[in-house]
Design a protein around this motif. Sequence first.
Motif, PDB file in Angstrom:
ATOM      1  N   ASN A 197     121.012  26.262 144.127  1.00  0.00           N
ATOM      2  CA  ASN A 197     120.525  26.312 145.516  1.00  0.00           C
ATOM      3  C   ASN A 197     119.001  26.287 145.563  1.00  0.00           C
ATOM      4  O   ASN A 197     118.370  27.042 146.319  1.00  0.00           O
ATOM      5  N   VAL A 198     118.428  25.411 144.780  1.00  0.00           N
ATOM      6  CA  VAL A 198     116.979  25.426 144.616  1.00  0.00           C
ATOM      7  C   VAL A 198     116.272  25.205 145.954  1.00  0.00           C
ATOM      8  O   VAL A 198     116.707  24.379 146.753  1.00  0.00           O
ATOM      9  N   SER A 199     115.247  25.988 146.189  1.00  0.00           N
ATOM     10  CA  SER A 199     114.386  25.991 147.386  1.00  0.00           C
ATOM     11  C   SER A 199     115.018  26.696 148.584  1.00  0.00           C
ATOM     12  O   SER A 199     114.347  26.886 149.602  1.00  0.00           O
ATOM     13  N   ARG A 200     116.282  27.087 148.483  1.00  0.00           N
ATOM     14  CA  ARG A 200     116.947  27.786 149.600  1.00  0.00           C
ATOM     15  C   ARG A 200     116.749  29.303 149.461  1.00  0.00           C
ATOM     16  O   ARG A 200     116.385  29.790 148.398  1.00  0.00           O
ATOM     17  N   PRO A 201     117.040  30.056 150.520  1.00  0.00           N
ATOM     18  CA  PRO A 201     116.837  31.518 150.427  1.00  0.00           C
ATOM     19  C   PRO A 201     117.669  32.148 149.312  1.00  0.00           C
ATOM     20  O   PRO A 201     117.258  33.162 148.744  1.00  0.00           O
ATOM     21  N   ASP A 202     118.813  31.578 149.000  1.00  0.00           N
ATOM     22  CA  ASP A 202     119.661  32.141 147.942  1.00  0.00           C
ATOM     23  C   ASP A 202     119.447  31.453 146.597  1.00  0.00           C
ATOM     24  O   ASP A 202     120.328  31.487 145.728  1.00  0.00           O
ATOM     25  N   GLN A 203     118.285  30.858 146.387  1.00  0.00           N
ATOM     26  CA  GLN A 203     117.962  30.229 145.097  1.00  0.00           C
ATOM     27  C   GLN A 203     118.097  31.235 143.946  1.00  0.00           C
ATOM     28  O   GLN A 203     117.677  32.381 144.065  1.00  0.00           O
ATOM     29  N   THR A 204     118.689  30.782 142.842  1.00  0.00           N
ATOM     30  CA  THR A 204     118.644  31.571 141.605  1.00  0.00           C
ATOM     31  C   THR A 204     118.168  30.674 140.471  1.00  0.00           C
ATOM     32  O   THR A 204     118.515  29.494 140.405  1.00  0.00           O
ATOM     33  N   ILE A 205     117.367  31.251 139.580  1.00  0.00           N
ATOM     34  CA  ILE A 205     116.854  30.552 138.392  1.00  0.00           C
ATOM     35  C   ILE A 205     117.266  31.380 137.181  1.00  0.00           C
ATOM     36  O   ILE A 205     116.954  32.568 137.103  1.00  0.00           O
ATOM     37  N   ARG A 206     118.001  30.773 136.257  1.00  0.00           N
ATOM     38  CA  ARG A 206     118.326  31.454 134.991  1.00  0.00           C
ATOM     39  C   ARG A 206     117.782  30.634 133.849  1.00  0.00           C
ATOM     40  O   ARG A 206     117.953  29.411 133.827  1.00  0.00           O
TER      41      ARG A 206
END
Lengths: 251, 251
Positions: A197-206
């Motif tokens: 969900n990149v750039s969205r409020p629910d973005q996660t980066i692992r």
Amino acid sequence: MTGWVVIAGLGPGNDALVTPEVQDALAEATDIVGYIPYVARIDPREGLTLHASDNRVEIDRSRHALEMASEGKRVVVVSSGDPGVFAMAAAVLEAVEHGAPAWRDLDIRVLPGITAMLAAAAACGAPLGHDFCAINLSDNMKPWALIEKRLRLAAEADFAMAFYNPRSKSRPEGFGKALKALRDACGDSRPMIFARNVSRPDQTIRIVPLDEVTEDMADMRTVVLLGSSTTRIIERDGTPLVYTPRSVKDV
Amino acid sequence: MTGWVVIAGLGPGNDALVTPEVQDALAEATDIVGYIPYVARIDPREGLTLHASDNRVEIDRSRHALEMASEGKRVVVVSSGDPGVFAMAAAVLEAVEHGAPAWRDLDIRVLPGITAMLAAAAACGAPLGHDFCAINLSDNMKPWALIEKRLRLAAEADFAMAFYNPRSKSRPEGFGKALKALRDACGDSRPMIFARNVSRPDQTIRIVPLDEVTEDMADMRTVVLLGSSTTRIIERDGTPLVYTPRSVKDV
């Protein structure tokens, strides 16, 4: 009224990543065509007709857009990300090549957008800061053997890599096979990045060493990046920064 | 005041391709750092200091930005295109890794932009519509042998390709050598695209069969694209459309 078709990139989800050029085209359009969740991003207004369609009907959607433009309508075909990267621009041009000869003389423009891999790279640093490649991991439209061949050659070239469509409900096995091919070809545990969900409020980066990746880390809302052999991690409080240096000393 | 560093992509030249996210960062900045022609794109205003520097001083520039952020300033490092693609994001992170330990805990963000290859692809259709790679043809920071190796492997993988920094006054020979390597490796005359000053009023797009390309067609203001073996040209009045189909039938 002279019709046109614009194939426009809406970026990965955040409206602050939609270019003014695309905003202007949307403001002038009479008709919007696209996959349901992308059309849902367009604000309705008087004089604008929204034509949302399901996935996997890209050529039908393209023909519809070209037909409407032939009738004088101003049509925006909306894509997520950049329309030229695994998205609608190639589909519309395929429809033009194999469609009515008059379609070739329509006013057809492609407007670039922020593609997911570049938003994902920015969200964790600069993992694509040196030579890199972009591979669609879906085998819906190409043989799986070609994907594995490209993974092997990309590792041999020591490209950083970006993977689109890594895994879907209809293709649960592919990402695991890709991981095995990449581990065999890379021979190290360079960082893999899962941007969901990149750039969205629910973005996660692992950020996960390749050896420790499990195939359930990716889904259709994830773009996956893989460093080259030179990619660095800068540890700090919070999420580390990842970057691929600009220089390489030896082959 | 809490300082920060934002590394922002201004896109390839047309202000209509600057994202609202980047515009907002520029509006909040106290200091702008970057290469002279990119800083020249920023409108002066009260409270904003412009720090323009020459090419090839990327690490000095990065350290300067990080020092100012440590002192509480809000610094935007401007890049052309996307900062993560052969641009300033990797340079700033290299300076962070090897610089003062406190720099790691600064608020450092990368804001994506429209990179030249995607603007160039959009300007002629969708030549990067299938798997592709991006290669910096400058050997200032890597051995030429590595570039040739990557060209050969990219052709074997049948990637479409994008080439940054194809030719400069200080490296007049490289592009000719790259062309020879590509002709040997590709074995056909697929289209090569020269996009000069892309997105600017003086943009030019040339589409030339690989066999007919001459090295003087590229300079430092040109991004060069090369189709894959499946890339198609749609002839029509005016500039043809070029696209790489989404599907491949055989390996």
